[in-house]
Motif scaffolding. Structure first.
Motif, PDB file in Angstrom:
ATOM      1  N   VAL A   1      12.503  -2.225  -3.711  1.00  0.00           N
ATOM      2  CA  VAL A   1      11.464  -2.574  -4.669  1.00  0.00           C
ATOM      3  C   VAL A   1      10.201  -1.821  -4.251  1.00  0.00           C
ATOM      4  CG1 VAL A   1       9.972  -4.392  -5.586  1.00  0.00           C
ATOM      5  CG2 VAL A   1      12.408  -4.856  -5.206  1.00  0.00           C
ATOM      6  N   ALA A   2       9.602  -1.084  -5.173  1.00  0.00           N
ATOM      7  CA  ALA A   2       8.368  -0.344  -4.898  1.00  0.00           C
ATOM      8  C   ALA A   2       7.198  -1.065  -5.543  1.00  0.00           C
ATOM      9  CB  ALA A   2       8.462   1.084  -5.437  1.00  0.00           C
ATOM     10  N   ILE A   3       6.093  -1.179  -4.805  1.00  0.00           N
ATOM     11  CA  ILE A   3       4.897  -1.842  -5.330  1.00  0.00           C
ATOM     12  C   ILE A   3       3.667  -1.051  -4.940  1.00  0.00           C
ATOM     13  CG2 ILE A   3       4.920  -3.401  -3.319  1.00  0.00           C
ATOM     14  CD1 ILE A   3       3.490  -5.463  -5.119  1.00  0.00           C
ATOM     15  N   SER A   4       2.793  -0.813  -5.904  1.00  0.00           N
ATOM     16  CA  SER A   4       1.533  -0.124  -5.611  1.00  0.00           C
ATOM     17  C   SER A   4       0.437  -1.146  -5.364  1.00  0.00           C
ATOM     18  CB  SER A   4       1.142   0.789  -6.788  1.00  0.00           C
ATOM     19  OG  SER A   4       0.909   0.031  -7.965  1.00  0.00           O
ATOM     20  N   GLY A   5      -0.626  -0.709  -4.696  1.00  0.00           N
ATOM     21  CA  GLY A   5      -1.748  -1.595  -4.427  1.00  0.00           C
ATOM     22  C   GLY A   5      -1.389  -2.748  -3.510  1.00  0.00           C
ATOM     23  N   ALA A   6      -0.651  -2.452  -2.443  1.00  0.00           N
ATOM     24  CA  ALA A   6      -0.163  -3.509  -1.553  1.00  0.00           C
ATOM     25  C   ALA A   6      -1.014  -3.671  -0.300  1.00  0.00           C
ATOM     26  CB  ALA A   6       1.287  -3.227  -1.154  1.00  0.00           C
ATOM     27  N   SER A   7      -2.217  -3.114  -0.292  1.00  0.00           N
ATOM     28  CA  SER A   7      -3.060  -3.224   0.902  1.00  0.00           C
ATOM     29  C   SER A   7      -3.561  -4.648   1.116  1.00  0.00           C
ATOM     30  CB  SER A   7      -4.261  -2.271   0.788  1.00  0.00           C
ATOM     31  OG  SER A   7      -3.831  -0.931   0.746  1.00  0.00           O
ATOM     32  N   THR A   8      -3.986  -5.299   0.036  1.00  0.00           N
ATOM     33  CA  THR A   8      -4.569  -6.642   0.138  1.00  0.00           C
ATOM     34  C   THR A   8      -4.203  -7.440  -1.100  1.00  0.00           C
ATOM     35  OG1 THR A   8      -6.634  -5.948  -0.943  1.00  0.00           O
ATOM     36  CG2 THR A   8      -6.578  -5.816   1.467  1.00  0.00           C
ATOM     37  N   GLY A   9      -4.682  -8.660  -1.161  1.00  0.00           N
ATOM     38  CA  GLY A   9      -4.630  -9.460  -2.376  1.00  0.00           C
ATOM     39  C   GLY A   9      -3.231  -9.695  -2.914  1.00  0.00           C
TER      40      GLY A   9
ATOM     41  N   GLY B   1      10.768 -11.473   1.451  1.00  0.00           N
ATOM     42  CA  GLY B   1      11.336 -12.771   1.779  1.00  0.00           C
ATOM     43  C   GLY B   1      12.577 -13.097   0.972  1.00  0.00           C
ATOM     44  N   ARG B   2      12.759 -12.419  -0.144  1.00  0.00           N
ATOM     45  CA  ARG B   2      13.958 -12.605  -0.963  1.00  0.00           C
ATOM     46  C   ARG B   2      15.059 -11.623  -0.588  1.00  0.00           C
ATOM     47  NH1 ARG B   2      13.233 -15.257  -6.360  1.00  0.00           N
ATOM     48  NH2 ARG B   2      11.365 -16.539  -6.143  1.00  0.00           N
ATOM     49  N   GLY B   3      14.810 -10.818   0.455  1.00  0.00           N
ATOM     50  CA  GLY B   3      15.855  -9.958   0.985  1.00  0.00           C
ATOM     51  C   GLY B   3      15.848  -8.527   0.505  1.00  0.00           C
ATOM     52  N   TYR B   4      14.843  -8.118  -0.269  1.00  0.00           N
ATOM     53  CA  TYR B   4      14.757  -6.740  -0.729  1.00  0.00           C
ATOM     54  C   TYR B   4      13.956  -5.896   0.268  1.00  0.00           C
ATOM     55  CZ  TYR B   4      16.307  -8.678  -5.180  1.00  0.00           C
ATOM     56  OH  TYR B   4      17.021  -9.333  -6.155  1.00  0.00           O
ATOM     57  N   HIS B   5      14.277  -4.607   0.328  1.00  0.00           N
ATOM     58  CA  HIS B   5      13.499  -3.678   1.150  1.00  0.00           C
ATOM     59  C   HIS B   5      12.328  -3.179   0.305  1.00  0.00           C
ATOM     60  CE1 HIS B   5      12.944  -0.844   4.516  1.00  0.00           C
ATOM     61  NE2 HIS B   5      12.428  -0.059   3.573  1.00  0.00           N
ATOM     62  N   VAL B   6      11.116  -3.507   0.713  1.00  0.00           N
ATOM     63  CA  VAL B   6       9.928  -3.231  -0.088  1.00  0.00           C
ATOM     64  C   VAL B   6       9.248  -1.960   0.390  1.00  0.00           C
ATOM     65  CG1 VAL B   6       7.677  -4.105  -0.828  1.00  0.00           C
ATOM     66  CG2 VAL B   6       9.596  -5.699  -0.507  1.00  0.00           C
ATOM     67  N   LEU B   7       9.014  -1.046  -0.533  1.00  0.00           N
ATOM     68  CA  LEU B   7       8.193   0.137  -0.283  1.00  0.00           C
ATOM     69  C   LEU B   7       6.789  -0.211  -0.763  1.00  0.00           C
ATOM     70  CD1 LEU B   7      10.707   2.829  -1.585  1.00  0.00           C
ATOM     71  CD2 LEU B   7      10.359   2.068   0.778  1.00  0.00           C
ATOM     72  N   ALA B   8       5.914  -0.522   0.188  1.00  0.00           N
ATOM     73  CA  ALA B   8       4.599  -1.088  -0.109  1.00  0.00           C
ATOM     74  C   ALA B   8       3.548   0.015  -0.088  1.00  0.00           C
ATOM     75  CB  ALA B   8       4.246  -2.179   0.904  1.00  0.00           C
TER      76      ALA B   8
END
Length: 278
Positions: free
Chosen positions: A9-17, A28-35
């Protein structure tokens, strides 16, 4: 132990908030997150089991291309399950006062950056029959004074999302809009003081015309933020929306959005104007 979903799962704007909290919830749901983060210190803060920080400024084509290559060349050949377009900025001032450069900057990040991400990652989502989740705002439909640029960029994102949903439906790709209300985040907390600083630099004529309106709007929003939902609560809902089997096309986020959006859709514009004015 968290069982691996063996998907990205890729997510942009993952620095804060909201972005950082959502990255943790998705992991936490078991996916590998590209933050996606912009600074090394933000990468160090978000790095964790199943969270891989990626340097990502969505206004830079080379950063987006690097993310697309990272997904295509994943050593475990994991599919891209979802893209969460979350990055954004908020600078609020009257339309007459806000410089065109600031207008363009907000649209560059809040709209065009997400379009660029979507264009680059659609091939991977097509392979996985994945999902795009675009984080919008209640302001895209119910706009307060001085929020024209920010709300306008979100309204444009929603229109683009509506078109995209119909274009890629036959390809098995789902497009979801999340219309967020007030959330306690660093961006929201900085918004009011930034508007007041911009107001302090206005000409005497603009101060006469808009000074009281800006002060009243900032006061209202600041008071509201004390009752807004937390980023963690918003993230829990976004994670659920991202991973549910059959998502709706639109979701409201927070009690103010759940109340304001239906009201805005049934009441005349001038009546809503009076409600906002009060």
């Amino acid at each position: 132990m968290i069982p691996s979903k063996n998907e990205l799962v890729a997510i942009s704007g993952a620095s804060t908030g909201i972005g950082a909290a959502t990255a943790r919830r998705i992991a936490g749901r078991g996916y590998h997150v590209l933050a996606g983060v912009r600074r090394d210190e933000d990468a160090d803060a978000i790095r964790a089991d199943l969270i891989e920080p990626i340097t990502l400024d969505i206004t830079r084509a080379d950063h987006i291309a690097a993310l697309a290559r990272r997904i295509a060349d994943d050593p475990q050949k994991r599919a891209l399950r979802a893209v969460i377009n979350n990055a954004g900025i908020e600078v609020n001032a009257p339309i007459e006062v806000l410089p065109l450069g600031t207008w363009r900057e907000q649209f560059e990040i809040n709209l065009f950056g997400h379009i660029a991400m979507t264009q680059a990652l659609l091939p991977a989502l097509r392979d996985s029959r994945g999902r795009i989740v675009n984080i919008s705002s209640v302001g895209a439909e119910a706009t307060l004074p001085i929020y024209g640029a920010y709300a306008g960029s979100k309204a444009a994102l929603e229109s683009a999302s509506d078109a995209l949903r119909q274009e890629v439906r036959a390809q098995g790709i789902q497009v979801v809009i999340v219309q967020s209300g007030g959330v306690k985040t660093p961006m929201a907390e900085k918004s009011g003081p930034l508007s007041l600083r911009l107001a302090a630099a206005m000409s005497p004529e603009h101060t006469r015309l808009y000074g009281e309106l800006i002060a009243a709007t900032v006061k209202f929003q600041s008071a509201f933020l004390t009752r807004a939902i937390t980023a963690e609560k918003a993230a829990a809902r976004i994670a659920q929306i991202t991973t549910t089997r059959r998502p709706r096309t639109r979701y409201s986020l927070g009690p103010d959005a759940a109340f304001t959006l239906p009201l805005n859709r049934i009441l005349p514009d001038r009546l809503m104007d009076r409600i906002f004015a009060r």
